[in-house]
Scaffold this active site. Sequence first.
Site, PDB file in Angstrom:
ATOM      1  N   THR A   1       2.339   6.984  -8.917  1.00 48.78           N
ATOM      2  CA  THR A   1       2.276   5.571  -9.308  1.00 48.78           C
ATOM      3  C   THR A   1       1.561   4.710  -8.274  1.00 48.78           C
ATOM      4  O   THR A   1       0.909   3.734  -8.629  1.00 48.78           O
ATOM      5  CB  THR A   1       3.716   5.044  -9.509  1.00 48.78           C
TER       6      THR A   1
ATOM      7  N   ASP B   1      -0.084  12.832 -12.034  1.00 47.43           N
ATOM      8  CA  ASP B   1       1.272  12.324 -12.179  1.00 47.43           C
ATOM      9  C   ASP B   1       2.131  13.486 -11.694  1.00 47.43           C
ATOM     10  O   ASP B   1       1.906  14.637 -12.086  1.00 47.43           O
ATOM     11  CB  ASP B   1       1.551  12.016 -13.655  1.00 47.43           C
ATOM     12  N   SER B   2       3.103  13.233 -10.840  1.00 50.46           N
ATOM     13  CA  SER B   2       3.784  14.361 -10.198  1.00 50.46           C
ATOM     14  C   SER B   2       4.599  15.205 -11.180  1.00 50.46           C
ATOM     15  O   SER B   2       5.019  16.308 -10.846  1.00 50.46           O
ATOM     16  CB  SER B   2       4.655  13.888  -9.040  1.00 50.46           C
TER      17      SER B   2
ATOM     18  N   THR C   1       6.781   9.863  -7.475  1.00 49.88           N
ATOM     19  CA  THR C   1       8.192   9.962  -7.090  1.00 49.88           C
ATOM     20  C   THR C   1       8.972  10.979  -7.930  1.00 49.88           C
ATOM     21  O   THR C   1       9.993  11.490  -7.469  1.00 49.88           O
ATOM     22  CB  THR C   1       8.895   8.597  -7.225  1.00 49.88           C
ATOM     23  N   ASP C   2       8.487  11.248  -9.162  1.00 48.49           N
ATOM     24  CA  ASP C   2       9.304  12.063 -10.060  1.00 48.49           C
ATOM     25  C   ASP C   2       9.650  13.436  -9.486  1.00 48.49           C
ATOM     26  O   ASP C   2      10.778  13.908  -9.625  1.00 48.49           O
ATOM     27  CB  ASP C   2       8.598  12.227 -11.423  1.00 48.49           C
TER      28      ASP C   2
HETATM   29  N1  ASP Z   1       5.461   9.510 -12.909  1.00 44.58           N
HETATM   30  C1  ASP Z   1       5.129   9.090 -11.586  1.00 44.58           C
HETATM   31  C2  ASP Z   1       4.874  10.337 -10.757  1.00 44.58           C
HETATM   32  O1  ASP Z   1       5.812  10.976 -10.379  1.00 44.58           O
HETATM   33  C3  ASP Z   1       6.238   8.299 -11.003  1.00 44.58           C
HETATM   34  C4  ASP Z   1       5.984   7.745  -9.614  1.00 44.58           C
HETATM   35  O2  ASP Z   1       5.010   8.037  -8.950  1.00 44.58           O
HETATM   36  O3  ASP Z   1       6.817   6.967  -9.173  1.00 44.58           O
HETATM   37  O4  ASP Z   1       3.744  10.653 -10.496  1.00 44.58           O
END
Ligand code: ASP
Length: 594
Positions: A48, A121-122, A153-154
């Site tokens: 993100t 996207d993780s 973050t995921d």
């Molecule tokens: N979906 C995003 C990811 O994990 C969420 C994030 O980065 O906060 O790439």
Amino acid sequence: MAQLISLAQALSQPILDTIASTEMPHLTSRRQPVLKEKVLLVIYTGGTIGMKYKDGGLVPIPHALEKFLRELPILHDEEYAKKHDLNKRYGEHALVLPNNEKDSEASRIVYIIEEYNPLLDSSNMTPEDWAKIGKDIEKNYGLHDGFVILHGTDTMAYTASALSFMCEHLGKPVIITGAQVPIYDVRNDGMENLLVALLIAGTYDIPEVGLYFHDTLYRGNRVTKVDAESFGAFSSPNLAPLVTTGVNITVNWDIVWRDKSKQKFQVSTEMNQNVGLLRIFPGITATTVRAFLQPPIEGVILETYGSGNAPDKNQGLLDALKEATDSGVIIVNCTQCLRGTVSLTYATGAALEKAGVVPGADMTPEAALTKLSYVLAKKDWTLEEKKRMMKLNLRGEMIQAESEAKLCLSDSCVIQAIAKSLSLSCTEELGAVRDALTPSLACAAAKTGDIEALEALKQLGSHLFFGDYDGRTPLHVACCEGNLNAVQYLLSQGATVHAKDRYGATPLSNAVHFRHKEVVELLRKTGAHLSRDELNEAGVELCSLAARGDLEGLEIWILAGADLTKPGPDGQTALQVAQSAGQKEVVATFFSCS
Ligand code: ASP
């Protein structure tokens, strides 16, 4: 107490004399610091932090982040970059943080961005992506002081855990961070997270895979994502933060994990993917469990209730687990609870152990799964060794079996005497006195090779890897003196071979300068390398040694990893200098080396 008395004795005349007479040989041997810089590699994988809205959804945008950061004065000092030819020295992707006016003497933090293609996207991350990050850290290890990884973050907790195991004998900071809100938004958490991750990686000797988020640096393999909406997305339920950042940055040095193996850093990217997480729930059937445990599965994290319990009245289920462990599947017991550890308090937990299930202490599911995947991929370990490794604390991911009891600061007769004469009473003040005094005492003990005094200082709760007022650590001093035993002892306590003093000198260059060959050999085995500046300067040293025909000096530089093809001040290599100076022996040796 006996050790404290020995400290008081050990610190009596010999060491105090040493402190008084300690010369600073490095001052004569080192250049004046021209530019004090720490160099970090930022590996940008996606997430993100660098996303923008496209067709109604957030997606990572290639080639935008670096451009954006370059325009932000808080994250890039263009004036410094221009004045000091930053891009010429470090390449086109280098940026540099500004310094606070009051810390104008502090090292500049230069960071070089390596953007992955594609940005992910993780949720799409796989063990192949972890391996790529690990390999990039390994490839760039020698030329960088630390690493920051930008990531979604995921699955950040999985990547942080996986990297903590893949990075064996790590000696430099690796900090993973990201954001809940893109850095391009007016109100975002990405800017702060990136900035502070860079500051921590470039300032503190925390040789761990950490995860920085929302004012806190956590141990990477202790975190779990607990909140999809607030800036405080992560929690480390079973371990206190390594660093908290408010008005001040506070490092919890007592819990910083240090590799004590005295081995070179390496990355092991093999991961066994035949692993899984199985969560027990009321009514789970033996058939479901048996189906889950079928080949190709080789390892399972069993998420149990409370302190490691599963239904012991369901014999079918216990039989299914036993059959799997008998056939070589490793099953590890971890709790579904956010906090706490598995134990054998209840009969229901003991029944699992009887079925061959390995207790997983207080590991998070993310840490347990990636550890299992890492351990199962080790080809040289037997099944029994792999099970033993799952119970062992490899990277600080689980509760310490034997806690290293530290003597209470206020028990120390030395510190007490100082406190009394200075009228100090509170623990904070005492701690400050200890932290101010013990680095110099430890350096003095390292100078005389006094292991007993070093041990006593350790018992006092002091950190043997802290530097004195000149940033010189006990390891620097022991290397200058060639005190092999002290070097060995300090390395076994986790002293970092990458420490740099105020003049940018590493313990390795100190040992080279004073020609302590055995120390150089030991440091190299432990993964020490000359810094970027030291490698650049080596050309000058090599040429002057070659001109004088100083074979011993040349040999030790080569042992330390100096590059023989590096030209000296007038553009000639050491070989050319030796040839024109008629140093036949040197020339012959060069040819036999090449
Ligand atoms: N979906 C995003 C990811 O994990 C969420 C994030 O980065 O906060 O790439």
